[in-house]
Design a protein around this motif. Structure first.
Motif, mmCIF file in Angstrom:
data_model
loop_
_atom_site.group_PDB
_atom_site.id
_atom_site.type_symbol
_atom_site.label_atom_id
_atom_site.label_comp_id
_atom_site.label_asym_id
_atom_site.label_seq_id
_atom_site.Cartn_x
_atom_site.Cartn_y
_atom_site.Cartn_z
ATOM 1 N N ALA A 159 -0.213 -14.590 -28.948
ATOM 2 C CA ALA A 159 -1.080 -13.361 -28.469
ATOM 3 C C ALA A 159 -0.579 -12.896 -27.067
ATOM 4 N N VAL A 160 -0.321 -11.698 -26.530
ATOM 5 C CA VAL A 160 -0.035 -11.309 -25.385
ATOM 6 C C VAL A 160 -0.790 -10.450 -24.965
ATOM 7 N N VAL A 161 -1.660 -10.860 -23.663
ATOM 8 C CA VAL A 161 -2.493 -9.682 -23.140
ATOM 9 C C VAL A 161 -1.914 -9.089 -21.879
ATOM 10 N N VAL A 162 -1.974 -7.850 -21.984
ATOM 11 C CA VAL A 162 -1.341 -7.041 -20.788
ATOM 12 C C VAL A 162 -2.856 -6.810 -19.821
ATOM 13 N N TRP A 163 -2.828 -7.171 -18.743
ATOM 14 C CA TRP A 163 -3.859 -6.764 -17.851
ATOM 15 C C TRP A 163 -3.891 -5.655 -16.885
ATOM 16 N N ILE A 164 -4.210 -4.550 -17.505
ATOM 17 C CA ILE A 164 -4.322 -3.257 -17.161
ATOM 18 C C ILE A 164 -4.552 -3.116 -15.521
ATOM 19 N N GLY A 165 -5.534 -3.534 -15.024
ATOM 20 C CA GLY A 165 -6.168 -3.815 -13.687
ATOM 21 C C GLY A 165 -5.036 -4.270 -12.780
ATOM 22 N N SER A 166 -4.649 -5.423 -13.338
ATOM 23 C CA SER A 166 -3.483 -5.920 -12.539
ATOM 24 C C SER A 166 -2.467 -5.401 -12.348
ATOM 25 N N ALA A 167 -1.654 -4.572 -13.394
ATOM 26 C CA ALA A 167 -0.737 -3.815 -13.351
ATOM 27 C C ALA A 167 -0.583 -2.803 -12.444
ATOM 28 N N ASN A 168 -1.892 -2.260 -12.427
ATOM 29 C CA ASN A 168 -2.217 -0.959 -11.532
ATOM 30 C C ASN A 168 -2.345 -1.343 -9.972
ATOM 31 N N ARG A 169 -2.023 -2.709 -9.843
ATOM 32 C CA ARG A 169 -2.200 -3.037 -8.138
ATOM 33 C C ARG A 169 -0.937 -3.880 -8.086
ATOM 34 N N ASP A 170 0.041 -3.739 -8.839
ATOM 35 C CA ASP A 170 1.353 -4.420 -8.515
ATOM 36 C C ASP A 170 2.031 -3.855 -7.183
ATOM 37 N N GLU A 171 2.030 -4.790 -6.388
ATOM 38 C CA GLU A 171 2.704 -4.357 -4.995
ATOM 39 C C GLU A 171 4.133 -3.864 -5.043
ATOM 40 N N ASP A 172 4.810 -4.389 -5.967
ATOM 41 C CA ASP A 172 6.050 -4.011 -6.168
ATOM 42 C C ASP A 172 6.222 -2.314 -6.679
ATOM 43 N N ILE A 173 5.107 -1.875 -6.922
ATOM 44 C CA ILE A 173 5.069 -0.299 -7.486
ATOM 45 C C ILE A 173 4.143 0.522 -6.837
ATOM 46 N N PHE A 174 3.107 -0.069 -6.259
ATOM 47 C CA PHE A 174 2.084 0.495 -5.586
ATOM 48 C C PHE A 174 2.086 0.110 -3.932
ATOM 49 N N SER A 175 2.283 0.965 -3.119
ATOM 50 C CA SER A 175 2.063 0.527 -1.728
ATOM 51 C C SER A 175 0.582 0.399 -1.452
ATOM 52 N N ASN A 176 0.102 -0.563 -0.536
ATOM 53 C CA ASN A 176 -1.208 -0.482 -0.291
ATOM 54 C C ASN A 176 -2.001 -0.380 -1.415
ATOM 55 N N PRO A 177 -1.864 -1.379 -2.604
ATOM 56 C CA PRO A 177 -2.576 -1.147 -3.796
ATOM 57 C C PRO A 177 -3.921 -1.225 -3.682
ATOM 58 N N TYR A 178 -4.614 -1.976 -2.663
ATOM 59 C CA TYR A 178 -6.037 -2.259 -2.607
ATOM 60 C C TYR A 178 -6.705 -1.263 -1.699
ATOM 61 N N GLN A 179 -5.894 -0.161 -1.428
ATOM 62 C CA GLN A 179 -6.472 1.061 -0.708
ATOM 63 C C GLN A 179 -6.756 2.252 -1.683
ATOM 64 N N PHE A 180 -8.034 3.036 -1.641
ATOM 65 C CA PHE A 180 -8.058 4.141 -2.310
ATOM 66 C C PHE A 180 -7.565 5.252 -1.671
ATOM 67 N N ASP A 181 -6.523 5.960 -2.139
ATOM 68 C CA ASP A 181 -5.803 6.879 -1.590
ATOM 69 C C ASP A 181 -5.733 8.112 -2.271
ATOM 70 N N ILE A 182 -6.348 9.164 -2.081
ATOM 71 C CA ILE A 182 -6.335 10.572 -2.750
ATOM 72 C C ILE A 182 -5.046 11.259 -2.575
ATOM 73 N N ARG A 183 -4.382 10.690 -1.810
ATOM 74 C CA ARG A 183 -2.902 11.298 -1.439
ATOM 75 C C ARG A 183 -1.792 10.665 -2.232
ATOM 76 N N ARG A 184 -1.925 9.466 -2.667
ATOM 77 C CA ARG A 184 -1.119 8.765 -3.493
ATOM 78 C C ARG A 184 0.024 9.553 -4.505
ATOM 79 N N LYS A 185 1.270 9.438 -4.139
ATOM 80 C CA LYS A 185 2.262 10.134 -4.829
ATOM 81 C C LYS A 185 3.277 9.717 -4.750
#
Length: 428
Positions: free
Chosen positions: A321-347
């Motif tokens: 069994a392989v589990v993908v943790w979506i909340g973790s992937a969506n805060r991956d520092e390699d993809i999202f700069s400042n991942p723990y900041q809520f940024d409505i301008r993020r693009k």
């Protein structure tokens, strides 16, 4: 689930955390643990007593690989940790647990029924339901935002599935019990397994009656579409149709209600509400995508390895069994700069809150439309909102949610009049 701002995860031992335990998500700090795993154990095995255990995937690129590669990772055996080690009885019968090419037989007609043109037909009534639930805020009353958002989600799904409005509260309660059977609010004396089974029995019995009614009197709706689908040369059975309707309702109630609660909590606690309110017209879409990334309401999706696979040097064996943790992937520092900041301008914002690959959420447009209307109505009618009580988090390893969140709002002038407007077109 708490949307914590990770400070230092260096002391966290991933081997000491039970990611299967639903209580951890109501009381613990999953984002702190996922941060540690991404940095030191991005592919991590957890033993489970009495079962084979599972691999956790926490990095973004690895998550995409697992979710899109149906040749190496199958959905047919089950996609949720709640049935780890048990073959899903809906395998290859329900869209969520069917691999391509059979998956497309179910998906294509449903995708057509959920396309933008069809969803637009329901927008006036969805807006009306949202206004009805927000009206008490304009009258100065506190409301439980989490409960209201769950009602909006079921209302939107009920309109799209053509289900009677008097049934929506029941469907909300049963869906919550099915996805969070360990939560004390839904837990029956017989335990979480019986809680989930009873919720499933009642939901399946409900949809059995709906399908039987459509057989007698077909309508232009998704239920009737499912009645016409053929798989392997035969029409879908009653059980298969019921299973797919349950899956569609579950999908709606997984995403829509938990995005605004998590997002508004962040806006309130960090004084970000006014910024998005004043700039909503410019950042409506990017803000919505950030709300989806931030909340990541579906915490995980599970697959089983069809072959021996190596990920980041870890040998995953066929059948694991392989589990993908979506909340973790969506805060991956390699993809999202400042991942723990809520940024409505993020693009750009390449979140995978709706999944990825063949199983990308078929109802994503309906969810985004509903959420967009909700945010628009709140920012149009309220200068500010504040907490009236400490939020209560849901105990679920699948849903990153808040089950209760009392808020008070400061309405703008004429908010009461705006929210109480119900035009003939909205009713019809």
């Amino acid at each position: 689930m708490r949307m914590s701002k990770v400070l230092d995860s260096s002391q966290v031992d991933p081997n000491s955390i039970d990611l299967l335990n639903p209580s951890f998500y109501g009381e613990g700090d999953p984002h702190l643990v996922w941060d540690a795993m991404r940095k030191r154990a991005p592919i991590h095995w957890q033993n489970v007593e009495g079962k084979d255990g599972f691999w956790s995937v926490t990095k973004y690129e690895d998550s995409l690989r697992v979710l899109k590669d149906h040749n190496d990772f199958t959905s047919t055996r089950g996609t949720l940790l709640s049935i780890l080690g048990v073959e899903d009885p809906a395998g290859e019968k329900q869209m969520a647990v069917t691999d391509p090419p059979k998956h497309a037989i179910l998906r294509v007609p449903l995708q057509k029924a959920l396309n933008p043109r069809e969803i637009e037909k329901h927008i006036p009534r969805i807006r009306n339901e949202i206004r009805k639930l927000l009206l008490p805020m304009a009258l100065g009353e506190p409301i439980d935002l989490a409960t209201s958002m769950a009602s909006i989600s079921t209302a939107a799904a009920g309109l799209i599935l053509n289900l009677p409005s008097e049934d929506w509260p029941l469907l909300t309660r049963l869906t919550n019990a099915s996805i969070a059977p360990d939560d004390p609010e839904y837990l029956l004396p017989a335990g979480p397994e019986e809680t989930m089974k009873r919720a499933h029995r009642e939901l399946f019995a409900y949809f059995h009656d709906v399908v039987s009614d459509r057989r007698k009197s077909p309508k232009e709706d998704i239920v009737s579409i499912l009645l016409d689908i053929e798989m392997d040369g035969e029409r879908l059975t009653q059980g298969n149709i019921v299973s797919n309707l349950y899956s569609l309702l579950l999908g709606a109630n997984v995403t829509t209600p938990h995005v605004p609660t998590a997002s508004f909590l962040e806006l309130i606690e960090n004084d970000l509400y006014e910024d998005w309110m004043l700039n909503f017209s410019e950042y409506a879409q990017s803000g919505l995508d950030e709300a989806l990334r931030w909340s990541s309401p579906a915490s995980h999706f599970m697959r089983y390895a069809k072959n021996d696979v190596v990920l980041r040097g870890k040998q995953i064996k066929k059948g694991d069994a392989v589990v993908v943790w979506i909340g973790s992937a969506n805060r991956d520092e390699d993809i999202f700069s400042n991942p723990y900041q809520f940024d409505i301008r993020r693009k750009p914002n390449k979140h995978i809150s709706f999944g990825f690959g063949p199983h990308h959420c078929v109802g994503h447009f309906a969810a985004k439309q509903t959420l967009g209307i909700l945010f628009e109505e709140v920012f149009t009618n309220f200068e500010s909102i504040k907490l009236a009580a400490t939020p209560e988090h849901l105990s679920s390893n699948f849903i990153a949610g808040i089950k209760h969140m009392q808020i008070l709002a400061h309405p703008k002038k004429c908010a009461e009049m705006t929210l109480s407007e119900i035009t003939l077109s909205e009713v019809n």
